[in-house]
Write an enzyme that holds these catalytic residues in place. Structure first.
Site, PDB file in Angstrom:
ATOM      1  N   ASP A   1      -4.517  -3.302   8.503  1.00 34.33           N
ATOM      2  CA  ASP A   1      -5.049  -1.897   8.281  1.00 34.33           C
ATOM      3  C   ASP A   1      -5.860  -1.493   9.803  1.00 34.33           C
ATOM      4  OD1 ASP A   1      -5.796  -1.375   4.842  1.00 34.33           O
ATOM      5  OD2 ASP A   1      -3.954  -1.813   5.884  1.00 34.33           O
TER       6      ASP A   1
ATOM      7  N   GLY B   1     -10.859 -11.951   9.114  1.00 28.42           N
ATOM      8  CA  GLY B   1     -10.465 -11.293   7.984  1.00 28.42           C
ATOM      9  C   GLY B   1      -9.564 -12.177   7.356  1.00 28.42           C
TER      10      GLY B   1
ATOM     11  N   GLU C   1      -2.488   5.826  -9.539  1.00 26.60           N
ATOM     12  CA  GLU C   1      -2.552   4.641 -10.353  1.00 26.60           C
ATOM     13  C   GLU C   1      -3.773   4.527 -11.172  1.00 26.60           C
ATOM     14  OE1 GLU C   1       0.111   1.492  -7.957  1.00 26.60           O
ATOM     15  OE2 GLU C   1      -1.763   1.563  -7.584  1.00 26.60           O
TER      16      GLU C   1
ATOM     17  N   ALA D   1       0.100  -3.450   2.080  1.00 25.29           N
ATOM     18  CA  ALA D   1       0.246  -4.789   2.091  1.00 25.29           C
ATOM     19  C   ALA D   1       1.330  -5.337   2.855  1.00 25.29           C
ATOM     20  CB  ALA D   1      -0.002  -5.323   0.671  1.00 25.29           C
TER      21      ALA D   1
ATOM     22  N   VAL E   1     -19.187 -10.773  11.262  1.00 23.83           N
ATOM     23  CA  VAL E   1     -19.036 -10.624  12.525  1.00 23.83           C
ATOM     24  C   VAL E   1     -19.883  -9.371  12.973  1.00 23.83           C
ATOM     25  CG1 VAL E   1     -17.613 -10.127  14.486  1.00 23.83           C
ATOM     26  CG2 VAL E   1     -16.731 -11.662  12.862  1.00 23.83           C
TER      27      VAL E   1
ATOM     28  N   GLY F   1      -7.439 -11.053   4.559  1.00 23.93           N
ATOM     29  CA  GLY F   1      -6.676 -10.287   3.858  1.00 23.93           C
ATOM     30  C   GLY F   1      -5.134 -10.832   4.067  1.00 23.93           C
ATOM     31  N   PHE F   2      -4.303  -9.935   3.872  1.00 17.32           N
ATOM     32  CA  PHE F   2      -2.899 -10.102   4.244  1.00 17.32           C
ATOM     33  C   PHE F   2      -2.795 -10.548   5.508  1.00 17.32           C
ATOM     34  CE2 PHE F   2      -1.779  -9.542  -0.207  1.00 17.32           C
ATOM     35  CZ  PHE F   2      -2.013  -8.224  -0.636  1.00 17.32           C
TER      36      PHE F   2
END
Lengths: 427, 427
Positions: free
Chosen positions: B305, B16, B176, B320, B84, B18-19
């Site tokens: 997450d 992963g 948003e 995040a 994966v 991501g962050f």
């Protein structure tokens, strides 16, 4: 201000929001007509820069703008996102895919061109072309994935095939793609892989004729070839491709392995020409008279890549300036007729010059008496393209991206997106 | 400089980009390890701005950057684009979709979250979520097409259904999206249609709980609601959706017509948690110990997450900053172990504040003791997001697009693209 535009006004239906259709629409802004501009997409596309989206240098929205937005202040035009499925010359109606009909008083077909494979349509699966934003994004995905696949491939032969790219067609599009791809391999991706050296990628430009950029003067063709070779492109002229499949391209008995082949060698006119039920030329384009109307049907015009116009014994090329000039001419003819004025002088294409760019600092420009090459040509190319882009924001954004790319060799849009419904594992 | 990194070095596999995964990777830059970062895509995505791509304010490459590019100078990491398919805790191997295996000494699972429909997965077809770039582009397409369909629809009831939008879920994403959508309808598209008034579009934000932004202090929730209503959003709290289909959303017996429904109401952890063969929490997340490792498997970490971390009786939120902090923490633990140092203090999430923006000049910011709303909150939000974006070019581009949008109410990326294999006619 136009005369009161209402349902009884002269209805002009324009099919295609590219250069020809858009310039015709704008040319009728103050005419006493009601215009419906029909396009199967929602945007006007600046096609000359498609190869930049395909090579991840620009994002799709940088070179396209919504038609509704471009035309929002022109009150006599309605934009309709729809696909044309039929044309009835007798009842003066066009049929749309959603089942509705549009009646017209004047019709302009400006739906452009698509790819042509000289009768070998099965090559399309292995060698996609570059005519729409969707084409460009799919090509971008394939180019970036090829390097990813090479990185993960333990077998040296298969790895080499993933690092082998071929562009078929030595016109401006092919030249621009090849040069840019070579730059990506040798500069942009330089430090980013661990198992492969991207600079070892082979980029071949395959042209059946004797020289690249056959529409340019010979001296400029030669300069372009030199610049391409300096970038590391293998230029193969006098080399007609006989077959393309998943393994690569075939030259008679010889197979050149290349997992990524791009088709930049031929275009055919949009199928709308066939719906007119008139005689077409070999490429499916519609021959038109001196005022760009269909022989025997003065109320039907054709402009842009779909039109076949002969001038001084040569066909007017399918380039953006020609399409714009044709669009403007059609608008002039329509305005003149409605005002009851005499016939407009015959359409005459003014060749303002040809440009092709080869990488970040090289290009060739044929401006009639003035021939440029190298850096001066490139700067001219850059500013011409920015100037002709639609929309201030797009110009700013493109300038930003290009300035960045120039200084850093980086490319702004190197994102691989999954197509909907597909996994990321593809052969 | 790390110790000589070779095949015998401690191999850390991080799933992963991501962050959490990216910050863990960077945190190990000077550690004596060999890292393989595996991601099914090629890019790091700045998820907080996904809704901007979905609402055509930014283009996809503006908020994403290729992982290879971000990590190009970190010599001890290899980026692998792969999916994966399995994890074997006993042999310490992960299986990839292309059939290969990756052996690890330390494994970090940071594959994030996807949408969850509370057992009603069939709603996904009618109410897509927003977690990936592909989601955002598909949503953008649907939003823009809805206005096109309304424009072409002669029946008033069907037209109204096309102009009816619903966002399910009153968290930051939903708020948003709703605010931005209302702005688009009332400002951006204002002059561009002839048969419809886009400002007549109805935008509903549907939240099952008593208030929007339930993770924020009550006073800020109230302010957000007010700002939304000023923008023209109909806020429906205490309103649990019982069903979603092509017609719209159902509240018990009542059906509210809405051709475009967006799901922003729930996430579930990536399926990789299930491959671990350990007990998961209700959302599919993996409970971890104080150093973020799996109980009984100190060599396997989970961050972001996908991890379930309890702190002071409450779960650490899937935001995040939490993911970044977890990623950094894992890197710290691994470095400490390899250096033979004592245990690192337990992970502790530092809540730096919450931000949610509602349109071009409104937002709410909860910064602990400081609560901001309105224009000050919005400016804080803007600069925080720009600062945290990866990459100078991306920051410049996003600033350019937002400045443009702020002054003109225009949106930079209003391009509808056909998905491959589909026609542009969809119901």
């Amino acid at each position: 201000m136009p005369d009161a535009v209402n349902a009884s006004s002269h209805h002009v239906v324009i099919v295609g929001g590219g250069f020809a259709g858009l310039w015709a629409t704008r040319g009728l802004a103050s005419a006493p007509v009601r215009i419906t501009l029909v396009d199967r997409g929602n945007h006007h596309l600046f096609q000359p820069l498609l190869y930049q989206v395909a090579t991840a240098g620009l994002s799709a929205p940088d070179i396209a703008a919504p038609l509704r937005h471009i035309l929002r202040t022109q009150r006599n035009v309605e934009v309709r996102m729809a696909t044309v499925t039929g044309i009835d010359r007798n009842t003066r109606c066009i049929a749309l895919a959603d089942g509705s009909m549009l009646a017209y008083d004047t019709l302009l077909l400006a739906s452009g061109a698509t790819h042509a494979y000289f009768g070998n349509d099965q090559w399309a699966a292995h060698a996609p072309g570059l005519k729409t934003l969707e084409d460009a994004l799919m090509l971008r995905r394939r180019l970036l994935l090829a390097f990813e696949r090479a990185e993960a491939e333990p077998d040296p032969e298969r790895r080499a095939a993933w690092l082998s790219f071929a562009i078929v067609g030595g016109g401006p599009t092919g030249v621009e793609l090849a040069g840019t791809l070579a730059e990506i391999a040798r500069h942009t991706l330089r430090e980013e892989f661990r198992n492969i050296d991207p600079a070892s990628a082979r980029v071949r430009l395959v042209e059946a004729g004797p020289r690249v950029l056959s529409g340019f003067p010979e001296a400029l063709s030669a300069k372009a070839r030199l610049q391409l070779q300096r970038l590391g492109v293998e230029v193969m002229t006098g080399t007609p491709v006989t077959h393309i499949d998943a393994a690569g391209f075939h030259l008679g008995a010889r197979v050149v392995p290349a997992r990524t082949v791009v088709w930049a060698a031929g275009v055919a006119a949009s199928p709308l020409g066939g719906m007119l039920d008139v005689e077409l030329d070999r490429a499916g384009r519609v021959p038109v008279t001196a005022d760009l109307s269909v022989p025997g049907h003065p109320e039907i015009f054709v402009a842009g890549d779909l039109a076949s116009v002969q001038q001084d014994g040569r066909p007017v090329p399918g380039v953006a300036p020609a399409a714009k000039q044709m669009g403007r001419h059609v608008a002039r003819v329509v305005r003149s007729r409605l005002a009851g004025r005499g016939a407009v002088p015959a359409f005459r294409y003014r060749d303002l010059g040809n440009l092709a760019t080869i990488g970040r600092r090289a290009a060739v420009a044929d401006l009639g008496r003035l021939h440029l090459s190298g850096a001066p040509a490139w700067w001219f190319w850059l500013w011409a393209h920015v100037f002709f882009l639609i929309g201030f924001r797009n110009r700013l954004s493109v300038l930003l991206n290009w300035t960045w790319a120039y200084w850093t060799y980086q490319r702004a849009a190197r994102i691989i997106l999954d197509p909907p419904g597909a996994g990321s594992d593809e052969g």
